[in-house]
Design an enzyme around this catalytic site. Structure first.
Site, PDB file in Angstrom:
ATOM      1  N   CYS A 112      -3.571 -25.388  32.482  1.00  0.00           N
ATOM      2  CA  CYS A 112      -2.764 -26.309  31.333  1.00  0.00           C
ATOM      3  C   CYS A 112      -3.351 -27.474  31.660  1.00  0.00           C
ATOM      4  CB  CYS A 112      -1.867 -25.540  31.528  1.00  0.00           C
ATOM      5  SG  CYS A 112      -0.513 -25.845  30.571  1.00  0.00           S
ATOM      6  N   HIS A 220      -1.283 -20.179  32.536  1.00  0.00           N
ATOM      7  CA  HIS A 220      -0.575 -20.459  33.863  1.00  0.00           C
ATOM      8  C   HIS A 220      -0.619 -19.229  34.906  1.00  0.00           C
ATOM      9  CE1 HIS A 220       1.113 -23.827  33.590  1.00  0.00           C
ATOM     10  NE2 HIS A 220       1.398 -24.244  32.501  1.00  0.00           N
ATOM     11  N   GLU A 222      -1.301 -19.234  38.184  1.00  0.00           N
ATOM     12  CA  GLU A 222      -0.947 -18.839  39.459  1.00  0.00           C
ATOM     13  C   GLU A 222       0.618 -18.844  39.525  1.00  0.00           C
ATOM     14  OE1 GLU A 222      -0.420 -21.193  36.866  1.00  0.00           O
ATOM     15  OE2 GLU A 222       1.468 -22.346  37.253  1.00  0.00           O
TER      16      GLU A 222
END
Ligand SMILES: N[C@@H](CCC(=O)NCCCC(=O)O)C(=O)O
Length: 250
Positions: A112, A220, A222
């Protein structure tokens, strides 16, 4: 072999009268569980950090997302209050860090804001407030305080055949989450598009000719690394690249 060490970028935030150099636990946990590696946070002290001295000791660099924006003055734009907030210390640290890691062939995974930093670090530009651009969708997070809802998987991305991303994910299309107001504009030196959204927004890039692993995503991975297959593949590939880099330093 001991687990690889991953350098994680930090934001500088004022809390309780102090400036904290911090990274969200979701990225740190994803390094541990998804990359099977050890995270270490780099304080954002800019030119006061001897980057080569730090990079001598790590096996990968993870540039995280953030609600702050890269200062537009770093790519020929104008810093306005509307396009903030900014984090100059992070900018002053992350951009040279990414450039130097790529030069040295140290594996890089940028997420990002991290992807936006990578593009600017390579000489590219960013588009601001893309939801206000004709033909662009709204890529911002849902308006809620509920994190699982904010990071929900929301739109498809199309993967460029033969790209670094395809080599990791091995799917022509999959769905991702979306929490951003900015996007890549002009590409930096060697920066190549690996995936795009239906409205043309660049969703993943790599760096042509890089001597090491470099991959960046606007979304994202993660957050759902424990349950979403593409997310898991991205962090495993990054961890494998860091392990290979570490083994080659022996
Ligand atoms: N600020 C930039 C980069 C977006 C980004 O890193 N988003 C993560 C924010 C996570 C959150 O909102 O909790 C942009 O808006 O494009």
């Amino acid at each position: 072999m001991t687990k690889p060490l991953i350098l994680v970028t930090s934001d500088v935030k004022p809390v309780d009268g102090y400036n904290w150099h911090a990274a969200p636990s979701t990225y740190l946990k994803a390094v541990i569980s998804g990359a099977d590696a050890l995270p270490v946070i780099l304080p954002s002290f800019g030119a006061d950090i001897d980057l080569d001295a730090v990079l001598d000791r790590v096996d990968g660099v993870l540039a995280t997302g953030s609600r702050s924006n890269v200062n537009p003055e770093l790519y020929g734009g104008e810093a306005t209050e509307a396009n903030g907030p900014y984090d100059p210390e992070r900018d002053a640290t992350s951009l040279p860090l990414l450039r130097r890691a790529i030069e040295r062939g140290i594996p890089v995974f940028a997420i990002c804001r991290g992807m936006q930093e990578l593009n600017v670090a390579m000489g590219g530009t960013l588009l601001s407030e893309i939801q206000e651009i004709e033909g662009r969708d709204d890529h911002r997070a849902p308006v809620t305080e509920e994190q699982d809802e904010r990071f929900k998987i929301s739109h498809p991305v199309t993967v460029k055949p033969g790209s670094q991303l395809e080599a990791v994910i091995n799917q022509p299309e999959f769905k991702v989450n979306s929490l951003h107001r900015q996007a890549l504009g002009e590409l930096g030196d060697g920066v190549e598009v690996d995936a795009s959204a239906e409205d043309g927004t660049i969703e993943a890039v790599s760096v042509k000719g890089a001597c090491g692993y470099v991959l960046a995503t606007q979304w994202h991975p993660e957050y759902w690394v424990g349950s979403d297959t593409p997310s898991a593949k991205l962090f495993k590939a990054f961890g494998d690249a860091a392990r290979a880099y570490r083994a080659a330093q022996k």
